[in-house]
Design a protein around this motif. Structure first.
Motif, PDB file in Angstrom:
ATOM      1  N   THR A 143      -6.494   3.353 -10.334  1.00 26.53           N
ATOM      2  CA  THR A 143      -5.183   3.927 -10.070  1.00 26.53           C
ATOM      3  C   THR A 143      -4.657   4.637 -11.316  1.00 26.53           C
ATOM      4  O   THR A 143      -4.786   4.124 -12.427  1.00 26.53           O
TER       5      THR A 143
ATOM      6  N   GLY B  97     -15.396   2.093 -10.197  1.00 26.30           N
ATOM      7  CA  GLY B  97     -14.936   1.781  -8.850  1.00 26.30           C
ATOM      8  C   GLY B  97     -13.514   2.256  -8.646  1.00 26.30           C
ATOM      9  O   GLY B  97     -12.993   3.028  -9.451  1.00 26.30           O
ATOM     10  N   PRO B  98     -12.872   1.817  -7.568  1.00 28.47           N
ATOM     11  CA  PRO B  98     -11.496   2.242  -7.287  1.00 28.47           C
ATOM     12  C   PRO B  98     -10.554   1.965  -8.459  1.00 28.47           C
ATOM     13  O   PRO B  98     -10.592   0.884  -9.066  1.00 28.47           O
TER      14      PRO B  98
ATOM     15  N   GLN C 231     -12.424   9.802 -13.242  1.00 25.13           N
ATOM     16  CA  GLN C 231     -11.809  10.850 -12.424  1.00 25.13           C
ATOM     17  C   GLN C 231     -10.485  11.320 -13.014  1.00 25.13           C
ATOM     18  O   GLN C 231      -9.955  12.356 -12.617  1.00 25.13           O
TER      19      GLN C 231
ATOM     20  N   GLY D 123      -7.645  -0.506 -12.995  1.00 23.28           N
ATOM     21  CA  GLY D 123      -8.750  -0.602 -12.057  1.00 23.28           C
ATOM     22  C   GLY D 123     -10.091  -0.649 -12.752  1.00 23.28           C
ATOM     23  O   GLY D 123     -10.203  -1.190 -13.860  1.00 23.28           O
TER      24      GLY D 123
ATOM     25  N   PRO E 176      -4.315   7.687  -6.523  1.00 20.27           N
ATOM     26  CA  PRO E 176      -5.531   6.864  -6.475  1.00 20.27           C
ATOM     27  C   PRO E 176      -6.733   7.618  -7.026  1.00 20.27           C
ATOM     28  O   PRO E 176      -6.844   8.837  -6.865  1.00 20.27           O
TER      29      PRO E 176
ATOM     30  N   SER F 130       0.837  -1.196   0.000  1.00 19.81           N
ATOM     31  CA  SER F 130       0.000   0.000   0.000  1.00 19.81           C
ATOM     32  C   SER F 130       0.876   1.252   0.000  1.00 19.81           C
ATOM     33  O   SER F 130       1.843   1.354   0.764  1.00 19.81           O
TER      34      SER F 130
ATOM     35  N   GLU G 129     -10.499   7.267  -6.512  1.00 25.13           N
ATOM     36  CA  GLU G 129     -11.533   6.585  -5.726  1.00 25.13           C
ATOM     37  C   GLU G 129     -12.845   6.434  -6.482  1.00 25.13           C
ATOM     38  O   GLU G 129     -13.611   5.498  -6.247  1.00 25.13           O
ATOM     39  N   ASN G 130     -13.111   7.342  -7.405  1.00 19.79           N
ATOM     40  CA  ASN G 130     -14.385   7.306  -8.126  1.00 19.79           C
ATOM     41  C   ASN G 130     -14.264   6.699  -9.519  1.00 19.79           C
ATOM     42  O   ASN G 130     -15.142   6.885 -10.366  1.00 19.79           O
ATOM     43  N   GLY G 131     -13.174   5.994  -9.768  1.00 19.50           N
ATOM     44  CA  GLY G 131     -13.030   5.312 -11.047  1.00 19.50           C
ATOM     45  C   GLY G 131     -12.222   6.095 -12.063  1.00 19.50           C
ATOM     46  O   GLY G 131     -11.779   7.220 -11.826  1.00 19.50           O
TER      47      GLY G 131
ATOM     48  N   GLN H 183      -7.864  17.161  -7.159  1.00 17.65           N
ATOM     49  CA  GLN H 183      -8.715  16.221  -6.431  1.00 17.65           C
ATOM     50  C   GLN H 183      -9.875  16.934  -5.754  1.00 17.65           C
ATOM     51  O   GLN H 183     -10.993  16.417  -5.704  1.00 17.65           O
TER      52      GLN H 183
END
Length: 332
Positions: A207, A204-205, A152, A200, A145, A107, A147-149, A262
């Motif tokens: 990267t 969904g999540p 984003q 990803g 990252p 991580s 987070e919203n796919g 972001q």
């Protein structure tokens, strides 16, 4: 090349980095190598883009000194948190690929970066190779990252390009421009490029692996295969500079831009983009596969898409298999 061979090669580069002559005997003692092994490693340096002189009775030296990247020096220019959130590599296949592996294995926090001195398999957009000689340019990959796919990531290359362009301009470099969607220019010549790779889920999540290449001190011979006009930071600044400081500047600028993006999206970057836009209000041609679309470039929209004026209407075109070229024909 095994890890041990790579480590030996890096130590040899460190010895020669001062640009002075070093005898084969001295090198052999320091690296525990035979004369034949030294010769083999010297040949490998050429493959990494380093020009080595060999003079009987004097030994070996690089054609000019190298200003190597150093973790302690980088840390002195970065915040404590920023310095801890990165790793420095000497030789990699691709910094993007290294970062992908690191992220999968453990991580990492947003903004984690891999910085490399050389790439043996560097790449740009659309599968093009990226010239990556050792110890001269910047090869940077940063994790972010989503987070919203993957949606984003819309306009991400615009945000990164704007951050780099502003960094150059604030340092007093003149004629800085941006070429949609991912090139930074100085005096209409390319100085930096961006390659964003997504992994990803669409909703969904996910990267973003943000690859950034910046020409810092590009050797002339290493650029022979580059098919477009180019410039490096040394030329743009008109002299020498602190390579570690500039790498830290770019890392900091990109991280700060990503935090703003972001929270606020692309809106805070649109005015800056328009100031740097190399094709603002110019006739252009978009190449989309085998299709050519002509129009007048009139900026970008709130998602970072290129806006073209065609037949009196404004149409938006997103990144992907799209390249932008000057074009004499204008559709209005």
């Amino acid at each position: 090349m095994t890890q041990r061979q790579e480590q030996t090669l890096v130590k040899l580069i460190e010895i020669l980095s001062d640009g002075q002559f070093h005898s084969g005997t001295q090198i052999g003692v320091e690296l525990n190598l035979s004369r034949a092994a030294i010769n083999q490693h010297i040949k490998k340096l050429s493959a990494l883009g380093l020009d080595v002189y060999s003079v009987t009775g004097r030994g070996y030296r690089l054609n000019k000194p190298l200003q190597l990247l150093d973790e302690d020096k980088l840390a002195s220019y970065l915040s404590r948190e920023g310095a801890a959130n990165m790793v420095l590599e000497r030789i990699v296949g691709s910094s993007n690929d290294v970062l992908k592996t690191v992220v999968k294995q453990s991580s990492q926090t947003a903004g984690f970066a891999v910085v490399a001195e050389a790439q043996t398999a560097g790449r740009g957009r659309r599968g093009r190779s990226w010239s990556s000689p050792f110890g001269t340019n910047l090869y940077l990959s940063m994790y972010w990252p989503l987070e919203n796919g993957m949606s984003q990531a819309m306009g991400l290359s615009v945000v990164i390009g704007t951050a780099i362009a502003k960094t150059f301009a604030e340092a007093g470099i003149q004629a800085v421009q941006l070429k949609w969607p991912n090139d930074v220019l100085v005096e209409k010549r390319k100085i930096a490029g961006i390659l964003i790779e997504l992994e990803g889920q669409a909703t969904g999540p996910a990267t973003a692996i943000i690859g950034i290449g910046v020409n810092l001190s590009m050797p002339e011979w290493a650029a022979r295969d580059i098919e477009q006009p180019w410039i490096d930071l040394e030329q743009a600044l008109g002299g020498n500079f602190d390579r570690n400081e500039w790498v830290a500047r770019i890392i900091t600028a990109v991280r700060e831009a990503l935090k703003i993006y972001q929270n606020q999206g692309i809106k805070p970057f649109r005015d800056s983009w328009n100031q740097f836009d190399a094709y603002q209000n110019q006739a252009v041609k978009l190449l989309m596969g085998a299709h050519a679309i002509r129009g007048v470039a009139v900026g970008i929209d709130e998602q970072g898409a290129l806006l073209l004026k065609r037949d009196g209407k404004i149409e938006a075109y997103h990144a992907g298999e799209v390249s932008l070229r000057n074009d004499e024909a204008t559709s209005r």
